[in-house]
Write an enzyme that holds these catalytic residues in place. Structure first.
Site, PDB file in Angstrom:
ATOM      1  N   ASP A 232      34.837  90.853  49.095  1.00  0.00           N
ATOM      2  CA  ASP A 232      34.747  89.478  49.565  1.00  0.00           C
ATOM      3  C   ASP A 232      35.638  89.443  50.805  1.00  0.00           C
ATOM      4  O   ASP A 232      36.423  90.355  51.062  1.00  0.00           O
ATOM      5  CB  ASP A 232      35.198  88.481  48.483  1.00  0.00           C
ATOM      6  CG  ASP A 232      34.682  87.077  48.795  1.00  0.00           C
ATOM      7  OD1 ASP A 232      34.341  86.817  49.966  1.00  0.00           O
ATOM      8  OD2 ASP A 232      34.630  86.232  47.890  1.00  0.00           O
TER       9      ASP A 232
HETATM   10  C1  BGC Z   1      33.414  83.626  49.881  1.00  0.00           C
HETATM   11  C2  BGC Z   1      32.116  84.409  49.845  1.00  0.00           C
HETATM   12  C3  BGC Z   1      31.503  84.436  51.220  1.00  0.00           C
HETATM   13  C4  BGC Z   1      32.497  85.043  52.186  1.00  0.00           C
HETATM   14  C5  BGC Z   1      31.970  85.183  53.584  1.00  0.00           C
HETATM   15  C6  BGC Z   1      34.349  84.018  51.022  1.00  0.00           C
HETATM   16  O1  BGC Z   1      35.307  83.035  51.226  1.00  0.00           O
HETATM   17  O2  BGC Z   1      34.076  83.753  48.649  1.00  0.00           O
HETATM   18  O3  BGC Z   1      31.238  83.838  48.912  1.00  0.00           O
HETATM   19  O4  BGC Z   1      30.290  85.120  51.212  1.00  0.00           O
HETATM   20  O5  BGC Z   1      33.648  84.205  52.222  1.00  0.00           O
HETATM   21  O6  BGC Z   1      31.914  83.981  54.251  1.00  0.00           O
END
Ligand code: BGC
Length: 669
Positions: A232
């Site tokens: 993530d």
């Molecule tokens: C989130 C993800 C997301 C990623 C990219 C993170 O803060 O948990 O779900 O895909 O950011 O934006």
């Protein structure tokens, strides 16, 4: 098959040509400005791999600020209980991602609704792993059918936003597999996802990104997953080493390098922290997905399409099918043009637009237009019904209440602090009902709300979730009966927070975590309706519940077999059902299994199958529901595997987890 071999051969060729440094380069995104793309290797014609955020459509911030179709939030999609429709939504998302020139959408998000307070409840599907699996699988299949990668996130147990980057979900082995990993496993087995995103949090003390047990041993070795494992965003942590991540199976660090800086990788490699085979396997995974998505391609790719009439209609249809009619006293709905002269439209969500730049967090999709409830009602009432704002002067009043899909409401980066509607909204509902007995409450929110102080007084409540850019039209269609509600709750609505499993003790160790930021999942497998059934707690509205404007009668039930022998056996249950009311409509036939005897404690009932069926008035149909023996299994910690014990079971068939109309006995073994 030949295509697969060809891909593997092309990757082998590339691997031979790549230098060590270039291989390192393929494991991370090094560009500080482009945070959704990887670096190209021009020498070998390997371009950037480009992603966009989901899961409500291709987000604004990661699609080059493009306005794309905003579909209903995943919780609303799950509430449709319609697999074919979900697949169509997946196909449309795939086309939109293609049209903005990206290769992958960071969706579906499939964490389990452990607590109704989780800020991302709207982004996730359900409290139930089987429903999560069925809906996520069809969405994924739709997306990937367009040659766009899906990415299952957040692996695993990112079930709260509070301290998400530092907390440890403390989960026993059976619960971890049976509740939190189950849908991920099923999608890997049945849907061949091209990527998995490792969560921010720790699981039993080990961060997801460097969790060898969950990545290499389970995902790769046991489940045969051969796609990308990405972090993530910024989720690698200080206390992990570069070699921990590599050896655990992390193939892509996003969006910038910390553990996978070229220097760090070189140092770990030189010190013997990982070997060439492990490195090549990770690079191979990334290259494989680049080929599958056409990022590395010799041929012209389809152009894709955004915001087409088809996508708009689909967004509206999905919104309509996901809306859940919670209460309809005196048959007040559907509304009748003939008997209404004036309608009062009120409430903070009446004119609100929900789609915007990073609204609700990374899922923010800014659509080209958004039909607010007001716009939808105005369009519907034009020339027929006068819209006013004084409830006492109207034949009927509608309060558009709920939350905002942003900070303070349903949003990433925070959890809600209470189940209640804001006090001013409760006051507005009470005031309105005091002046007009025909008051309808439409809830626009992505998570359950307590209703105890006003529910008895109000004749009609409609749960609309976040219905996407066609939402206002969809709501008006439901209210006036152009669409008959057929949504069913994908999670239990509790009467009060302490009825909910993660909150039953009120002890921070269960939520949001103790002083060491450990969150103990003491409720075990008893999540959602499993808890309410086991503890005999009356929910406000049960899992699977939702009303219609018509009535359905369940007829007979005939399983094709009364015995299943092996875990890979299946049977089909035939259920006859008739639309006995005056309107065309759809019902969801739900099948739950009850295990009479087991060496471990099992929930009183568990969802094992469902089908949505459309029926004209007076029409009868036989619905065939496929039941797999493996869906009757529990996770046996003595074998570290799934098992079904020989013995007697019962199928319970109904239109909600608490409204069972038919049953059938069968046995296993
Ligand atoms: C989130 C993800 C997301 C990623 C990219 C993170 O803060 O948990 O779900 O895909 O950011 O934006």
């Amino acid at each position: 098959m030949t295509e697969q071999i060809e891909i593997e051969n092309r990757i082998s060729d590339l691997l031979e040509q790549l230098t060590l440094k270039e291989k390192f380069k393929l494991l991370a995104s090094h560009g500080r400005r482009r945070i959704y793309t990887t670096d190209p290797i021009n020498r070998l014609k390997i371009p950037s791999f480009k992603m966009t955020d989901g899961p409500l459509g291709a987000s604004f911030h990661s699609s080059g600020l493009k306005k794309n179709t905003r579909f209903p939030a995943p919780i609303g999609l799950a509430a449709t209980w319609n697999k074919d429709l979900t697949r169509e939504v997946g196909e449309a998302m795939g086309e939109e991602v293609r049209a903005i020139g990206r290769h992958m959408i960071l969706a579906p998000a499939m964490n389990i609704h452990r607590t109704p307070l989780c800020g991302r409840t709207f982004e996730y599907f359900s409290e139930d792993p089987f429903l999560t699996k069925e809906i996520a699988l069809h969405l994924l299949k739709g997306i990937q059918s367009k040659g766009i990668g899906g990415c299952l996130k957040h692996y695993v147990a990112n079930n709260q936003e509070t301290d998400r980057a530092s907390c440890s979900a403390e989960i026993d082995e059976r619960t971890l597999h049976e509740i939190y990993l189950r849908a991920f496993r099923a999608l890997v087995k049945e849907g061949d996802p091209w990527a998995v995103m490792a969560a921010y949090n720790k699981i039993n003390g080990v961060y997801a990104c460097a969790n060898k047990d969950l990545l290499r041993d389970l995902l790769f070795e046991k489940w045969n997953f051969n796609g990308i494992v990405m972090t993530d965003w910024f989720s690698t942590r200080k206390d992990q080493t570069t070699e921990d991540c590599i050896n655990a199976g992390l193939s892509l660090e996003m969006p910038w390098t910390f553990k996978y800086k070229i220097k760090a990788l070189q140092k770990a490699y030189d010190a013997g922290g990982f070997d060439d085979e492990t490195l090549d396997d990770l690079v191979r995974r990334n290259l494989r997905v680049m080929m599958l998505t056409g990022a590395i391609s010799n041929s012209e790719l389809p152009k894709g399409a955004r915001n087409t009439t088809h996508h708009q209609n689909l967004a509206r249809r999905a919104a309509e099918e996901g809306m859940v009619l919670l209460k309809n006293k005196r048959g007040l709905l559907p509304l009748d043009f003939e008997s209404i002269d004036k309608i009062a439209l009120l409430g903070p969500n009446l004119k609100k637009k929900f789609g915007g730049f990073l609204k609700g967090g990374s899922s923010g999709v800014k659509p080209p237009y958004e039909i607010t409830p007001f716009a939808g009602m105005k369009e519907k009432c034009k020339g027929k019904i006068k819209i006013v704002n004084d409830a006492s002067q109207a034949d009927l009043a509608i309060v558009f209440a709920g939350l905002d899909n942003s900070k303070g409401g349903d949003s990433e980066f925070q959890d809600r602090t209470s189940l209640n509607l804001p006090a001013d909204q409760i006051a507005l509902i009470n005031q309105t009902i005091a002046t007009n007995p025909n008051t309808i409450v439409v809830l626009i929110a992505g998570s359950p709300l307590a209703m105890d102080v006003w529910l008895d007084k109000v004749p009609v409540v409609l749960q609309a979730w976040y219905p996407g850019m066609e939402g206002g039209r969809a709501i008006a269609n439901i209210l006036f009966g152009d669409a008959n509600p057929s949504g069913k709750l994908p999670l239990t609505f509790p009467k009060k927070l302490s009825d909910s499993p993660a909150h039953s003790t009120g002890d921070p160790r269960n939520f949001p975590g103790d002083e060491e930021k450990r969150v103990f999942y003491d409720e075990g497998i008893f999540v959602g309706y499993r808890w309410f059934d086991e503890k005999n707690i009356e929910p406000l509205f049960p899992f699977g519940f939702g009303k219609s404007y018509t009535t359905f009668e369940f007829g007979d039930v005939h399983p094709t077999k009364s015995n299943l022998r092996q875990i890979d056996d299946m049977l089909s249950i035939e259920v006859s059902i008739t639309n006995t009311g005056d309107l065309e409509g759809a019902e969801v036939v739900q099948v739950y299994a009850h295990d009479f005897q087991s060496s471990v404690k099992r929930p009183p009932r568990e969802l094992v199958g469902f089908e949505k069926v459309h029926l004209r008035r007076g029409e009868s149909k036989s619905v065939h529901i496929l039941i797999k023996a493996e869906d009757l299994a529990f996770y046996d910690v003595t074998k570290h595997d799934w098992t079904v014990e020989p013995g007697d079971f019962k199928f319970l068939i109904g239109n909600s987890s608490r409204d069972i109309h038919l049953d059938a006995d069968f046995s296993f073994g």
